[in-house]
Write an enzyme that holds these catalytic residues in place. Structure first.
Site, short mmCIF file in Angstrom:
data_model
loop_
_atom_site.label_atom_id
_atom_site.label_comp_id
_atom_site.label_asym_id
_atom_site.label_seq_id
_atom_site.Cartn_x
_atom_site.Cartn_y
_atom_site.Cartn_z
NE ARG A 237 0.71 3.33 -1.06
CZ ARG A 237 -0.43 3.07 -1.70
NH1 ARG A 237 -1.58 3.42 -1.16
NH2 ARG A 237 -0.44 2.45 -2.86
CD GLU A 266 -1.92 0.05 5.03
OE1 GLU A 266 -2.22 -0.78 4.15
OE2 GLU A 266 -2.03 1.27 4.85
CG HIS A 284 -5.00 -0.01 2.03
ND1 HIS A 284 -3.63 0.13 2.01
CD2 HIS A 284 -5.43 0.51 0.86
CE1 HIS A 284 -3.25 0.70 0.88
NE2 HIS A 284 -4.34 0.94 0.17
C1 GLV Z 1 -4.20 1.49 -3.24
O1 GLV Z 1 -3.76 1.88 -2.21
C2 GLV Z 1 -3.58 1.67 -4.50
O2 GLV Z 1 -2.50 2.25 -4.59
O3 GLV Z 1 -4.16 1.21 -5.49
#
Ligand code: GLV
Length: 318
Positions: A237, A266, A284
């Site tokens: 994160r 993001e 991501h």
């Molecule tokens: C992706 O970032 C998730 O937490 O699944």
């Protein structure tokens, strides 16, 4: 009578078909990102929500959700988008989708390491401009063989990454809330504190959850612990990195390169990264394979079904 479930984002077709077999599913066919107000409106009369990372389900939203909502099944392993304490107070169970995205995310972690170490961002831009000329010292990067990989957070993803990185000849070091058993450690070296881990990390991969303790864990002070010329990558994160300090460290070459799949705010990114040639950045993509996204949505559906049938769920996080 069929349960009613609000599915906040468009899922892959096979998952939507499965959802509609089980429930009266309110699907989002145009894949609109719902505002908090719209989410609250659409939840009226539903028994559960199948949510995604793109909805911020904070205390305010939870207090206004339809009283019929008993479960929020998040289509992600992370659940920082949901105030799980507020949900608990309102007797709403929150679940996530662990395990199924481990391998896909570890692959992206490896891609970030390779991309940052081997100057992929600069390479791609030269190739597209067709203005490069081979020479013995053209875009020299850092080789992984024999270098030390520090893994911050040795959970499922961290351990899967350790296996991949070992195949590239890297030496594995890690820091975790608690030391792993020797079978899980598989020869990786445990570090008691951050300073000790960072000081041996030629490359760091951040794989830990975002918590109050890990927020801005990479900051002006901790960046100094790294060997000069280290590479930092993040597949967890954005909260873990103080971006201003990071960009300064890239500019003064304390840090050689960065690889990011996640960042604060993001899809916006701290603008300082955009003119750093050594920043290898992805939008991501950690779990973005057909196999994994299908498995994640199936698990989010199973979590709802388990809860509707038994009143509980093994993937409950609150
Ligand atoms: C992706 O970032 C998730 O937490 O699944």
């Amino acid at each position: 009578m069929k349960k009613k479930v609000l599915v906040t984002r468009k899922l892959l077709r096979s998952n939507e078909e499965r959802a509609t077999k089980f429930w009266e599913a309110k699907l989002n066919l145009n894949d609109e990102v719902y505002s908090q107000k719209k989410l609250i409106e659409l939840s009226q009369g539903c028994d559960g929500i199948l949510s995604s990372l793109t909805e911020k389900i904070d205390e305010k939203v939870i207090s206004s959700l339809s009283p019929t909502i008993k479960i929020i099944s998040n289509f992600a392993v992370g659940f920082g988008n949901i105030d799980i304490e507020a949900a608990k107070k309102k007797n709403i169970v929150v679940t996530n989708t662990p395990d199924v995205l481990t391998d896909a995310t570890a692959e992206i972690a490896m891609l970030l390491i390779l991309g940052a170490c081997r100057r992929a961002n600069e390479g791609i831009s030269y190739a597209k401009k067709e203005n490069w000329k081979w020479s013995a010292d053209f875009l020299i990067g850092k080789q992984l063989t024999g270098s030390r990989l520090g893994i911050l957070g040795m959970g499922r993803i961290g351990r899967a990454l350790a296996k991949l990185a070992k195949a590239f000849g890297m030496e594995i070091h890690y820091r975790n809330r608690s030391r792993l058993s020797p079978e899980k450690e598989m020869g990786a070296k445990y570090h008691e504190d951050l300073k000790s881990l960072f000081s041996v990390s030629d490359v760091l991969s951040i794989c830990c959850p975002a918590t109050k303790e890990t927020k801005d864990i990479i900051n002006k002070e901790t960046l100094e612990y790294f060997p000069t010329g280290a590479i930092i990558t993040n597949v967890a994160r954005g909260d873990m990195i103080d971006d201003e300090a990071m960009v300064k460290a890239l500019t003064n070459r304390k840090i050689y390169a960065i690889g990011l799949d996640v960042y604060k705010g993001e899809p916006k990114i701290y603008p300082g990264y955009l003119n750093q040639p050594s920043a290898f950045i992805l939008p991501h993509l950690g779990s973005a394979t057909k196999k994994t996204r299908t498995a994640m949505a199936d698990l989010a559906i199973d979590n709802l079904e388990e809860f509707f049938n038994t009143g509980n769920c093994k993937n409950k996080v609150n």
